[in-house]
Scaffold this active site. Sequence first.
Site, short mmCIF file in Angstrom:
data_model
loop_
_atom_site.label_atom_id
_atom_site.label_comp_id
_atom_site.label_asym_id
_atom_site.label_seq_id
_atom_site.Cartn_x
_atom_site.Cartn_y
_atom_site.Cartn_z
NE ARG A 79 -32.88 -82.80 -86.04
CZ ARG A 79 -33.06 -81.49 -86.14
NH1 ARG A 79 -34.24 -81.00 -86.50
NH2 ARG A 79 -32.09 -80.65 -85.89
CE1 TYR A 222 -28.80 -87.47 -89.74
CE2 TYR A 222 -30.85 -86.59 -88.89
CZ TYR A 222 -29.48 -86.67 -88.85
OH TYR A 222 -28.79 -85.95 -87.90
CB SER A 273 -29.10 -80.12 -84.15
OG SER A 273 -30.16 -80.76 -83.46
CB THR A 278 -21.70 -84.58 -78.89
OG1 THR A 278 -23.07 -84.89 -79.20
CG2 THR A 278 -20.90 -85.86 -78.76
CB SER A 389 -20.82 -87.44 -91.69
OG SER A 389 -19.77 -86.59 -91.29
CG PHE A 516 -13.20 -77.86 -79.14
CD1 PHE A 516 -14.18 -78.78 -79.54
CD2 PHE A 516 -12.78 -76.91 -80.09
CE1 PHE A 516 -14.71 -78.76 -80.83
CE2 PHE A 516 -13.31 -76.89 -81.37
CZ PHE A 516 -14.28 -77.82 -81.74
N1 LIG Z 1 -15.42 -73.50 -82.50
C1 LIG Z 1 -16.01 -74.44 -81.75
N2 LIG Z 1 -16.60 -75.49 -82.35
C2 LIG Z 1 -17.21 -76.41 -81.57
C3 LIG Z 1 -17.20 -76.32 -80.14
N3 LIG Z 1 -17.87 -77.39 -79.66
C4 LIG Z 1 -18.29 -78.11 -80.73
N4 LIG Z 1 -17.88 -77.54 -81.89
C5 LIG Z 1 -18.09 -78.05 -83.27
O1 LIG Z 1 -19.47 -77.93 -83.57
C6 LIG Z 1 -19.93 -79.07 -84.29
C7 LIG Z 1 -21.07 -79.72 -83.56
O2 LIG Z 1 -20.63 -80.14 -82.28
P1 LIG Z 1 -21.42 -81.23 -81.45
O3 LIG Z 1 -20.79 -81.28 -80.10
O4 LIG Z 1 -21.47 -82.51 -82.20
O5 LIG Z 1 -22.88 -80.57 -81.40
P2 LIG Z 1 -24.30 -81.20 -81.00
O6 LIG Z 1 -24.97 -81.58 -82.27
O7 LIG Z 1 -24.99 -80.08 -80.29
O8 LIG Z 1 -24.05 -82.36 -80.12
C8 LIG Z 1 -18.73 -80.00 -84.46
O9 LIG Z 1 -18.19 -79.78 -85.73
C9 LIG Z 1 -17.79 -79.54 -83.37
O10 LIG Z 1 -16.45 -79.80 -83.70
C10 LIG Z 1 -16.53 -75.19 -79.53
O11 LIG Z 1 -16.48 -75.05 -78.31
N5 LIG Z 1 -15.97 -74.29 -80.38
C1 LIG Z 2 -29.59 -86.25 -84.02
C2 LIG Z 2 -29.51 -84.97 -84.00
O1 LIG Z 2 -28.86 -84.45 -82.94
P1 LIG Z 2 -27.85 -83.33 -82.46
O2 LIG Z 2 -28.64 -82.42 -81.58
O3 LIG Z 2 -26.75 -84.06 -81.72
O4 LIG Z 2 -27.27 -82.62 -83.66
C3 LIG Z 2 -30.21 -84.23 -85.05
O5 LIG Z 2 -30.28 -83.01 -84.97
O6 LIG Z 2 -30.71 -84.87 -85.97
MN LIG Z 3 -24.79 -84.30 -80.43
#
Ligand SMILES: Nc1nc2c(ncn2[C@@H]2O[C@H](COP(=O)(O)OP(=O)(O)O)[C@@H](O)[C@H]2O)c(=O)[nH]1
Ligand SMILES: C=C(OP(=O)(O)O)C(=O)O
Ligand SMILES: [Mn+2]
Length: 607
Positions: A79, A222, A273, A278, A389, A516
């Site tokens: 973004r 993106y 983000s 997730t 990614s 996790f």
């Molecule tokens: N150390 C650590 N890393 C985490 C944890 N949860 C997520 N991550 C890492 O943080 C990054 C973003 O996580 P994601 O769940 O995709 O975040 P989102 O963008 O908020 O949905 C990824 O590389 C995950 O592997 C956690 O509880 N501990």
């Molecule tokens: C799509 C996005 O979402 P996320 O919050 O999962 O990183 C982003 O930040 O561009």
């Molecule tokens: Mn996410």
Amino acid sequence: MTAVAIPGLDKAPTSHSGVLAWVREIAELTTPDRVVWCDGSDEEAARINSELVEAGTFVPLKDRPNSFWAASDPSDVARVEERTFICSEREEDAGPTNNWLHPAEMRATMTELYRGCMRGRTMYVVPFCMGPLGSDDPKLGIEITDFAYVVASMRVMTRMGAQALEKFVAEDGTERAFVPALHSVGKPLEPGEKDVPWPCNDVKYISHFPETRQIWSYGSGYGGNSLLGKKCYSLRIGSVLARDEGWLAEHMLILKLISPENKAYYVAAAFPSACGKTNLAMLQPTIPGWRAETLGDDIAWMRFGEDGRLYAVNPEFGFFGVAPGTDWHTNPNAMRTLEKGNTVFTNVALTDDGGVWWEGMNGKPEHLTSWKKQDWTPESDEPAAHPNSRYCTPMSQCPILAPEWDDPKGVPISAILFGGRRATTVPLVTQSRDWQHGVFMGATMSSEKTAAAAGKVGEVRRDPMAMLPFLGYHAGDYFRHWIDTGKHADAAKLPKIFYVNWFRRGEDKRFLWPGFGENSRVLKWIVERIEGKASAVETPIGFVPRAEDLDTAGLSEPLEDIQAALDVKPEEWRQEIPLIEEWFDKIGDRVPSTLRDELDALKSRLG
Ligand SMILES: Nc1nc2c(ncn2[C@@H]2O[C@H](COP(=O)(O)OP(=O)(O)O)[C@@H](O)[C@H]2O)c(=O)[nH]1
Ligand SMILES: C=C(OP(=O)(O)O)C(=O)O
Ligand SMILES: [Mn+2]
């Protein structure tokens, strides 16, 4: 102006006069070679995917069905917050946290950019619905785009095509309102010019017109900039709709936790983000007897139900997840979701046998094609996959999807979590004293910047409710909306608010908390607090467990680390105070006085 005959323009599968007029207006402005009205069928998806393969945008994967690898232009990976605008009539309504231009000025500038911008291309018309199709008040949109990648992704991320278009005219014949969302990569083709796999433009605008509920995006492919149902509609326009209609549009996952007694608790959590939404949404609990189910991983729309509880609905239909760090031991449910195929991977690495790989995935490949389409070996000094990614995959494939995921009524939320990525200061978990204190926690939360947005990674910034880049109006008014939401409710029925931080580090820089699946231990404590069962210490910042208050049975980390992750160090918090003051001063006199009172109370508790 004389009417132009653009093939396909007259093939509209709807009688909705607003849709017909807008699509014609945009076709005449952008002059595509043809117009395609998307119906969302399997045949259409197959055709679009094969066109993307033909164009070199997609490479079919050999390790899972109907899945593709895409590599973006190296400049178009995240973004672009600098280029994101809230174009309200009055600058003060966009507030100090948003970029602003007067709507007339933005429209004039972007109209010139859009003029002829789809020359040589196909203009796709994508009707979509955010939230369950069975809703009484479906939130509709049309995305016009000239990038087939966006069509393929919107099909995964939203309820799109004929099923959505049906909702545009209500049963009594009235035409429903919809959000017109215009997207172009900004790369017209000259006659005979060969296209590139990832067209985009150095000039980028991600513009929102909150009063007229419109989105205009230009120059980027993106996800966050181009899949306009997501951050642009569901959060930036959504937050304005929510303010006006009395609900909440939030950057939150929705998770169902089931205790050993078979009692279900719904939790919503806002993290910036790339800070763990997730992953928490697909949690695989490590403690015996506890189960988790997924309802959403990014966005929650929350309204009060007739019983006075706050109900959450996920407006999305797919996951657009961060790939790096995703693996069988960190997020097995994501791995299982992806295994089923029907997934687009963008900017991950490609293995020599036609599979995908990214940093944090098990195995040490000897050779890869990097996201930059270059040879990669373990000696390379750049990551094989871009840190931002992504995978784009259907929610329906998630093995722990909650059965009620598509219920228009939503699910009653018992706890709201706010969280960020902080190496210091912020303990693993803190419970707020009450709603108002919880809103203060959300309004002042902070996080290190991540690769999800262009710019410097690691810098700590305030990110209120993880909405800093997604607010469609003034941050101070948004805080007031949160405070008012609590005032109008029965306090006993409001969700309890917690502040979490999975990312605190020791002096040697390693994470103190394993994160996790182990985050289920924190969720268990939260549920027990709701039930009035678990203990905590009252600290200046709220209620914090001691290590022995958490279920740590079977955890391999030393208890000192867990205690260090939970420590409240007043001297660290005293250093936060001037930063919070600076933040409130930036927002100015629209900060609700109740939040200033909370800050004063925190200051006096810290001494
Ligand atoms: N150390 C650590 N890393 C985490 C944890 N949860 C997520 N991550 C890492 O943080 C990054 C973003 O996580 P994601 O769940 O995709 O975040 P989102 O963008 O908020 O949905 C990824 O590389 C995950 O592997 C956690 O509880 N501990
Ligand atoms: C799509 C996005 O979402 P996320 O919050 O999962 O990183 C982003 O930040 O561009
Ligand atoms: Mn996410």
